[in-house]
Design a protein around this motif. Structure first.
Motif, PDB file in Angstrom:
ATOM      1  N   ASN A 167       0.830  -1.204   0.000  1.00 24.19           N
ATOM      2  CA  ASN A 167       0.000   0.000   0.000  1.00 24.19           C
ATOM      3  C   ASN A 167       0.869   1.261   0.000  1.00 24.19           C
ATOM      4  O   ASN A 167       1.858   1.347   0.729  1.00 24.19           O
ATOM      5  CB  ASN A 167      -0.922   0.013   1.223  1.00 24.19           C
ATOM      6  CG  ASN A 167      -1.969  -1.081   1.155  1.00 24.19           C
ATOM      7  OD1 ASN A 167      -2.283  -1.580   0.082  1.00 24.19           O
ATOM      8  ND2 ASN A 167      -2.503  -1.460   2.306  1.00 24.19           N
ATOM      9  N   LYS A 168       0.452   2.228  -0.808  1.00 26.02           N
ATOM     10  CA  LYS A 168       1.271   3.430  -0.983  1.00 26.02           C
ATOM     11  C   LYS A 168       0.393   4.631  -1.291  1.00 26.02           C
ATOM     12  O   LYS A 168      -0.608   4.529  -1.990  1.00 26.02           O
ATOM     13  CB  LYS A 168       2.266   3.205  -2.137  1.00 26.02           C
ATOM     14  CG  LYS A 168       3.163   4.394  -2.449  1.00 26.02           C
ATOM     15  CD  LYS A 168       4.070   4.084  -3.628  1.00 26.02           C
ATOM     16  CE  LYS A 168       4.896   5.294  -4.026  1.00 26.02           C
ATOM     17  NZ  LYS A 168       5.754   5.029  -5.201  1.00 26.02           N
ATOM     18  N   PHE A 169       0.793   5.789  -0.739  1.00 22.64           N
ATOM     19  CA  PHE A 169       0.139   7.069  -1.023  1.00 22.64           C
ATOM     20  C   PHE A 169       1.204   8.062  -1.472  1.00 22.64           C
ATOM     21  O   PHE A 169       2.277   8.147  -0.861  1.00 22.64           O
ATOM     22  CB  PHE A 169      -0.545   7.635   0.222  1.00 22.64           C
ATOM     23  CG  PHE A 169      -1.608   6.768   0.822  1.00 22.64           C
ATOM     24  CD1 PHE A 169      -2.937   6.948   0.480  1.00 22.64           C
ATOM     25  CD2 PHE A 169      -1.279   5.771   1.727  1.00 22.64           C
ATOM     26  CE1 PHE A 169      -3.928   6.150   1.040  1.00 22.64           C
ATOM     27  CE2 PHE A 169      -2.252   4.972   2.298  1.00 22.64           C
ATOM     28  CZ  PHE A 169      -3.583   5.162   1.952  1.00 22.64           C
ATOM     29  N   ASP A 170       0.915   8.804  -2.525  1.00 20.32           N
ATOM     30  CA  ASP A 170       1.726   9.969  -2.886  1.00 20.32           C
ATOM     31  C   ASP A 170       1.025  11.193  -2.301  1.00 20.32           C
ATOM     32  O   ASP A 170      -0.169  11.392  -2.536  1.00 20.32           O
ATOM     33  CB  ASP A 170       1.855  10.107  -4.402  1.00 20.32           C
ATOM     34  CG  ASP A 170       2.659   8.974  -5.016  1.00 20.32           C
ATOM     35  OD1 ASP A 170       3.558   8.446  -4.328  1.00 20.32           O
ATOM     36  OD2 ASP A 170       2.364   8.599  -6.168  1.00 20.32           O
ATOM     37  N   ILE A 171       1.765  11.999  -1.547  1.00 21.58           N
ATOM     38  CA  ILE A 171       1.137  13.106  -0.826  1.00 21.58           C
ATOM     39  C   ILE A 171       1.866  14.425  -1.053  1.00 21.58           C
ATOM     40  O   ILE A 171       3.021  14.445  -1.456  1.00 21.58           O
ATOM     41  CB  ILE A 171       1.085  12.832   0.690  1.00 21.58           C
ATOM     42  CG1 ILE A 171       2.511  12.761   1.265  1.00 21.58           C
ATOM     43  CG2 ILE A 171       0.312  11.553   0.999  1.00 21.58           C
ATOM     44  CD1 ILE A 171       2.566  12.784   2.782  1.00 21.58           C
TER      45      ILE A 171
END
Length: 216
Positions: A167-171
């Motif tokens: 799981n990954k988020f670009d923020i």
């Protein structure tokens, strides 16, 4: 008075407070669920088929929830009070005095650090934290609790990656707030490789199970 019809599913929301074991302190949790309205009679509705099923063991204790319904293109919210539970049906009175028009574009969901995965905050080869956790998330943004390793700046674009899964988020960092135990990072979600709705629901199912265990 309420544009609620039989044999249709609606969204509900339970509100309760929990004391987090780790970062986050006391948190207000809004647990979403859905249900079918089976019957309507004299200002009372009878509901069934609650999903997720764990809510069936919490709702009789809480005895109150918010019900969301649409009328003329707008979303309205009314408080439902559980009057009786019988044969897996809930008899719910609707409080007309609590009715209001929903103004939130996006729901925000809170978590304790122990509820979800452990994350790292990274930009290229630079790692700001290996032990971050998500304490609030919505469709467009999140709050992260962490003890930063280095200086994380406002407007900085970086990645929030699970240490345990893919799981990954670009923020994009909006604000970094110093907390007595570390830092809270407010950020805009630019992209993610997960289904946010499923992620939140699965997280709240785990919370519901924890609450049930404590009440056993």
């Amino acid at each position: 008075m309420f544009n609620i019809v039989k044999e249709k599913r609606y969204l509900g929301e339970i509100e309760l407070y929990r004391q987090c074991d780790k970062g986050g302190g006391e948190q207000e949790f809004r647990i979403p669920f859905s249900f079918e309205v089976e019957d309507i009679r004299d200002g009372e509705i009878r509901i069934k088929d609650i999903n997720p099923y764990q809510i069936n063991k919490i709702l009789p204790y809480i005895k109150k929830f918010k019900l969301f319904f649409r009328d003329k293109g707008s979303v309205y919210v009314v408080t439902g009070n559980v009057e009786k539970v019988e044969n897996d049906r809930y008899y719910v009175s609707l409080d007309s005095g609590s009715l209001y028009k929903e103004k939130r574009k996006f729901h925000r969901f809170s978590f304790c650090c122990e509820d979800l995965e452990r994350f790292r905050i990274r930009k290229d080869d630079r790692i700001f934290s290996e032990n971050a956790c998500i304490i609030e998330i919505s469709r467009t943004g999140m709050k992260i609790f962490t003890k930063l390793h280095g200086n994380l700046s406002d407007c900085e674009v970086c990645s929030v990656e699970s240490v345990e899964t893919d799981n990954k988020f670009d923020i994009r960092v909006v604000e970094v707030i110093e907390d007595k135990n570390g830092y809270v990072v407010r950020a805009e979600i630019l992209d993610t490789n997960i289904n946010l709705i499923s992620y939140v629901i699965n997280g709240y199912i785990k919370i519901a199970e924890k609450i049930l265990k404590k009440r056993e």
